[in-house]
Scaffold this active site. Structure first.
Site, PDB file in Angstrom:
ATOM      1  N   CYS A 125       0.848  -1.182   0.000  1.00  0.00           N
ATOM      2  CA  CYS A 125       0.000   0.000   0.000  1.00  0.00           C
ATOM      3  C   CYS A 125       0.884   1.233   0.000  1.00  0.00           C
ATOM      4  CB  CYS A 125      -0.860   0.049   1.256  1.00  0.00           C
ATOM      5  SG  CYS A 125      -2.093  -1.249   1.317  1.00  0.00           S
ATOM      6  N   GLY A 143      -0.020   0.155  -5.052  1.00  0.00           N
ATOM      7  CA  GLY A 143      -1.354  -0.427  -4.892  1.00  0.00           C
ATOM      8  C   GLY A 143      -2.282   0.076  -5.969  1.00  0.00           C
ATOM      9  N   ASN A 174      -0.130   0.690   5.944  1.00  0.00           N
ATOM     10  CA  ASN A 174       0.684  -0.115   5.026  1.00  0.00           C
ATOM     11  C   ASN A 174       1.401  -1.187   5.844  1.00  0.00           C
ATOM     12  OD1 ASN A 174       3.810   0.621   3.251  1.00  0.00           O
ATOM     13  ND2 ASN A 174       2.471  -1.124   3.094  1.00  0.00           N
ATOM     14  N   GLY A 175       1.144  -2.458   5.539  1.00  0.00           N
ATOM     15  CA  GLY A 175       1.811  -3.537   6.269  1.00  0.00           C
ATOM     16  C   GLY A 175       0.799  -4.551   6.761  1.00  0.00           C
ATOM     17  N   TYR A 192      12.661  -4.502  -5.094  1.00  0.00           N
ATOM     18  CA  TYR A 192      11.532  -4.647  -6.009  1.00  0.00           C
ATOM     19  C   TYR A 192      10.448  -3.578  -5.899  1.00  0.00           C
ATOM     20  CZ  TYR A 192       7.446  -6.983  -8.061  1.00  0.00           C
ATOM     21  OH  TYR A 192       6.342  -7.282  -8.797  1.00  0.00           O
TER      22      TYR A 192
END
Ligand code: SF4
Length: 463
Positions: free
Chosen positions: A10, A36, A110-111, A250
């Site tokens: 996210c 996202g 986020n996570g 990445y």
């Protein structure tokens, strides 16, 4: 259907103290779209009235001039989502907002929390009612329950309960609170813009809105932004940092600096170190764009092997297109990347990749390279084999999704149809950063999980 490439988790972007908060947040989310693509949303406040707009889809499809012009205020919170806990549904789109004692509380997260199902069960046993299947909703419940002692204490209490990987921003009518878990798995940074503040997952979003980078939110820090400035609180000292190395390999954009590391230069160093570790007899080398682009530049400059763009990416392919029929099986892969026959025919080709997760797309691409006449196809991967699942917010959470879990490197080489295959060692991966190994999470490569994992944890464990 599971994605072939791992999905970003996210992206968060928030603004405090700027009259164009809605438009700035829109642009910030635009810069973070790679993190996202399932849904996006913005919540905005003028200090009293709070408005929100969120929907499924991409940022430019969800917002337009008319919508943004109606969103008035100087405090805004935005989110782009790929689901790692909870299904991809509008109800699970963020920011997620509740009304509590006549006040508004919104969260963008986020996570992945690794103990969310246990806390939720405990809360439900006590009568709490949940609207979504996201772990983020639990955070708001915990904050609301502790709010009688004030927001600062409520945040400290909440962060002492939740475990796992999280960077989050919480918004009230007139405050922003940015927080990062004590291990610092996911990035979060602070910037300054025309006397106001900006919080973002990556620095590329600060660049777009011309904010000045000030610093990262520290692991275990709770930063409260209000009309008098900043107030920083610390949760209990973490035993160690565990910053996700896959953010650098990445996820993050190459024009971002993450964990104090420029992503482009890190990836280039991966390529240079690969050329020290592996010598390949090749006529030319190439990435599958855009994965592997920067490691390929590093390898080419260090090895002297000419770098070519042997496959061309169609930049206009949307997220969805009509699926080809069985007789057109490879069409789906070629619509995104098409090889240049005249460059590759009769050549010994070395491909640089950033990762192999499931291996099926790579296999189809290699088959195409052989069909058009490449005489040899070799591959180097700029990280070690992914042998362990990730439970901290990256979308490969079971061993069955990882080819390196089922096969040896030689077996992967044969499955994909390569002449040779090599992976960068963990030592060289760490050497490509300026971060000490003890401050990185490498769990998907070495199986050492910094936060203990509960066997019951899965993407849909709250449904
Ligand atoms: S397990 Fe891998 S992908 Fe997950 S947080 Fe750790 S390094 Fe990142």
């Amino acid at each position: 259907m599971r994605p072939q490439r791992p999905k970003e988790e996210c992206g968060l972007f928030a603004v405090y103290g700027h009259e164009d908060a809605a438009k700035l947040t829109y642009f910030g989310l635009y810069a973070l779209q790679h993190r996202g693509q399932e849904s996006a949303g913005i919540v905005i406040s003028d200090g009293r009235k709070v408005q929100e707009h969120k929907a499924m889809g991409l940022v430019p499809d969800i917002f337009n001039e008319e919508i943004l012009n109606k969103m008035k205020g100087h405090v805004a919170l935005g989110h782009v989502r790929y689901s790692t806990t909870g299904s991809s549904l509008l109800i699970n789109a963020q920011p997620f907002r509740i009304q509590y004692l006549g006040k508004s509380l919104a969260i963008a997260h986020n996570g992945n929390l690794v103990n969310s199902h246990r806390i939720r069960k405990e809360l439900e046993d006590r009568g709490s009612i949940f609207q979504t299947t996201m772990d983020s909703e639990i955070v708001l419940h915990l904050i609301a329950m502790a709010m009688k002692d004030g927001l600062e204490k409520a945040m400290l209490q909440t962060m002492s309960r939740v475990q796992g990987a999280y960077s989050m921003v919480i918004m009230t009518e007139n405050r922003l609170i940015a927080a990062r878990d004590p291990f610092g798995f996911r990035p979060l940074c602070l910037g300054r813009l025309n006397g106001g503040y900006v919080v973002a997952s990556e620095t590329c979003a600060l660049d777009l809105v011309e904010a000045t980078y000030i610093r990262d939110i520290e692991p275990g820090e709770i930063l409260i932004i209000h009309e008098k400035g900043l107030n920083s609180l610390k949760t209990t000292a973490p035993s160690r940092k565990a910053q996700c190395i896959f953010e650098l390999i990445y996820f993050s954009r190459p024009d971002s600096s993450v964990f104090g590391e420029n992503v482009y230069l890190f990836r280039k160093r991966q390529g240079e170190l690969m050329s020290e570790e592996f010598s390949v007899d090749a006529d030319l080398m190439m990435p599958f764009p855009d994965s592997g682009n920067y490691a390929a530049i590093g390898y080419a400059q260090a090895s002297g092997i000419p770098l070519e763009m042997g496959v061309i990416r169609n930049h206009y392919v949307g997220r969805t297109f009509i699926q080809p029929s069985q007789t057109m099986r490879d069409f789906g892969v070629r619509i995104k990347l098409n090889p240049v026959r005249e460059i590759l025919k009769g050549k010994k080709v070395l491909i640089i990749e950033d990762s192999i997760i499931r291996g099926t797309t790579t296999k189809t691409r290699i088959k195409t390279m052989r069909q058009i006449g490449a005489s040899e196809v070799h591959m180097l991967v700029s990280c070690p084999p992914h042998r362990y699942p990730c439970h901290y917010g990256i979308d490969f959470s079971s061993k069955g999704e990882l080819i390196a879990c089922q096969k040896t490197v030689d077996e992967i080489r044969d499955f994909i149809g390569l002449d040779s295959l090599g992976y960068l060692s963990i030592d060289n991966l760490v050497k490509a950063t300026t971060i000490p190994r003890s401050e990185l999470c490498l769990a998907c490569f070495d199986g050492n999980y910094p936060v203990a994992i509960d066997e019951e944890l899965s993407k849909f464990c709250l449904e």
